[in-house]
Write a protein that holds these residues in place. Structure first.
Motif, short mmCIF file in Angstrom:
data_model
loop_
_atom_site.label_atom_id
_atom_site.label_comp_id
_atom_site.label_asym_id
_atom_site.label_seq_id
_atom_site.Cartn_x
_atom_site.Cartn_y
_atom_site.Cartn_z
N LEU A 159 41.97 45.95 57.59
CA LEU A 159 42.83 45.34 56.75
C LEU A 159 43.92 46.46 56.03
N ASP A 160 45.17 46.15 55.81
CA ASP A 160 46.13 46.76 55.28
C ASP A 160 45.79 46.58 53.79
N PRO A 161 46.67 47.67 52.85
CA PRO A 161 46.47 47.56 51.53
C PRO A 161 46.44 46.29 50.78
N GLN A 162 47.51 45.48 51.21
CA GLN A 162 47.55 44.10 50.65
C GLN A 162 46.44 43.22 51.17
N GLY A 163 45.98 43.30 52.40
CA GLY A 163 44.75 42.79 52.65
C GLY A 163 43.67 43.11 51.84
N ILE A 164 43.25 44.21 51.57
CA ILE A 164 42.21 44.79 50.95
C ILE A 164 42.37 44.18 49.54
N HIS A 165 43.45 43.95 48.98
CA HIS A 165 43.74 43.68 47.59
C HIS A 165 43.20 42.04 47.62
N TRP A 166 43.66 41.25 48.61
CA TRP A 166 43.61 39.85 48.68
C TRP A 166 42.07 39.72 48.89
N MET A 167 41.27 40.39 49.88
CA MET A 167 39.81 40.34 50.12
C MET A 167 39.01 40.62 48.74
N ARG A 168 39.45 41.45 47.96
CA ARG A 168 38.79 41.78 46.77
C ARG A 168 39.09 40.67 45.83
N SER A 169 40.13 39.99 45.67
CA SER A 169 40.09 38.88 44.59
C SER A 169 39.42 37.64 45.35
N LEU A 170 39.49 37.48 46.45
CA LEU A 170 38.62 36.42 47.17
C LEU A 170 37.16 36.63 46.87
N LEU A 171 36.72 37.76 47.13
CA LEU A 171 35.34 37.89 46.77
C LEU A 171 34.89 37.72 45.13
N ARG A 172 35.79 38.29 44.37
CA ARG A 172 35.41 38.00 43.00
C ARG A 172 35.43 36.67 42.65
N ASP A 173 36.64 35.91 43.07
CA ASP A 173 36.58 34.63 42.73
C ASP A 173 35.51 33.80 43.26
N PHE A 174 34.95 34.18 44.38
CA PHE A 174 33.63 33.43 45.09
C PHE A 174 32.49 33.62 44.02
N ALA A 175 32.33 34.99 43.60
CA ALA A 175 30.98 35.13 42.64
C ALA A 175 31.40 34.48 41.47
N ASP A 176 32.65 34.73 40.83
CA ASP A 176 32.79 34.04 39.53
C ASP A 176 32.70 32.61 39.51
N ARG A 177 32.68 31.93 40.53
CA ARG A 177 32.39 30.41 40.78
C ARG A 177 30.88 30.05 41.05
N GLY A 178 29.95 31.16 41.05
CA GLY A 178 28.63 30.96 40.96
C GLY A 178 28.05 31.62 42.40
N GLY A 179 28.86 32.11 43.22
CA GLY A 179 28.11 32.41 44.57
C GLY A 179 27.73 33.83 44.32
N ALA A 180 26.98 34.36 45.43
CA ALA A 180 26.45 35.64 45.68
C ALA A 180 26.78 36.48 46.79
N VAL A 181 27.41 37.62 46.71
CA VAL A 181 27.93 38.34 47.73
C VAL A 181 27.15 39.55 47.98
N LEU A 182 26.55 39.88 49.32
CA LEU A 182 26.02 41.08 49.67
C LEU A 182 27.06 41.85 50.52
N LEU A 183 27.71 42.97 49.98
CA LEU A 183 28.69 43.32 50.87
C LEU A 183 28.47 44.98 51.08
N SER A 184 28.42 45.12 52.36
CA SER A 184 28.33 46.67 53.01
C SER A 184 29.83 47.05 53.33
N SER A 185 30.05 48.36 52.78
CA SER A 185 31.52 48.97 52.95
C SER A 185 31.56 50.33 52.80
#
Length: 297
Positions: A159-185
């Motif tokens: 992912l390019d820098p904009q894509g990485i920023h987008w993904m960060r927001s997506l995962l944070r929103d997913f968790a903030d809505r009650g989900g759980a994320v296991l992220l290897s990176s």
């Protein structure tokens, strides 16, 4: 939502994963870090039912992944974004996933919108996709059924820098809505930005785990003076070790103790403060230095 207890995997005489234990609670992102070959992918494969453990257990939503009714509907998994059939279009790949899991096909457009793939891009063959587009398609597949848990291996790769920023927001929103994320990176800065908790694995064993705040927090005191050696000598006499750094003298003693040592030594202090916290990259390199290929070479 994810509970891994004493998980072990042996291949003959080789122990790939050795007594690994950690949890990923609801509403959180857990960064799962380690050098290549440390055992991260094996843990994730055991968690998602692809590899049987030698001993221990890996539960998601209270059960073994394979015992969940229609697991693809409740757990979004992306372990290898390049695994899509190259001859299918992006939309066809998602349609097949929807048919397999029984998800309403209306979710396909929703998932494509979430990951930023246009209708024209979804109509193209996967073989024509860039690495970043394949990552987005893989994430669309993981999000297709609106799951409660995400298990993602290197989702930002390509992912390019904009894509990485987008993904960060997506995962944070997913968790903030009650989900759980296991992220290897391997993108440590991005993990530090989004993760609530960190698990670091080396040679199949956990070498550190805890909240991000705890693991990167500073400890001890930094002092800069007209005579650091004199202060170090006073601290040593009082039973405190001190070492020199580029910034000044570093010691585990608290600032008040260091200030008294400087007073007793008759030394003017130029700077006295709690030591800054370490970055995640510094922590990672320090904990995994023995496993680095460069050191082995």
């Amino acid at each position: 939502m994810i509970s891994i207890q004493n998980l072990t995997k042996r291949y003959g005489g080789v122990t790939a994963v050795d007594d690994v234990t950690f949890d990923v609670p609801r509403g959180s992102v857990t960064g799962f870090l380690g050098p290549n070959g440390a055992g991260k992918s094996t843990v994730m494969r055991m968690l998602t039912g692809l590899t049987p453990p030698t001993s221990g257990r890996a539960h998601v939503l209270g059960r073994d992944y394979r015992d969940l009714p229609n697991p693809g509907e409740r757990v979004g998994v992306m372990l290898d974004a390049s695994a899509q059939h190259p001859g299918r279009t992006g939309r066809e790949a998602l349609t097949l996933a929807a048919l397999t899991t029984g998800v309403d096909r209306s979710r396909i457009d929703t998932a494509l919108g979430l990951v930023g793939l246009t209708d024209d891009e979804a109509a193209r063959r996967v073989r024509t996709y860039s690495l970043g587009m394949r990552q987005r398609l893989g994430l669309a597949g993981a999000l297709l059924a609106d799951p409660q848990v995400l298990v993602l291996d290197e989702p930002a790769n390509g992912l390019d820098p904009q894509g990485i920023h987008w993904m960060r927001s997506l995962l944070r929103d997913f968790a903030d809505r009650g989900g759980a994320v296991l992220l290897s990176s391997h993108l440590l800065h991005e993990v530090q930005t989004v993760a609530d908790d960190i698990v670091v694995i080396g040679r199949g064993r956990i070498v550190a785990s805890g909240s991000m705040e705890e693991l990167v927090a500073g400890s001890g005191t930094l002092v800069r003076s007209e005579d650091d050696g004199a202060i170090a000598a006073r601290l040593h006499t009082a039973g405190h070790e001190a070492t020199r750094s580029e910034q000044g003298l570093v010691t585990a003693a608290d600032p008040a103790t260091v200030g008294r040592a400087a007073r007793d030594a008759g030394v003017a202090v130029l700077e006295l403060r709690p030591r800054d916290g370490q970055g995640l990259e510094e922590l990672f390199l320090r904990l995994t230095v023995e496993d680095a290929r460069e050191v082995a070479a």
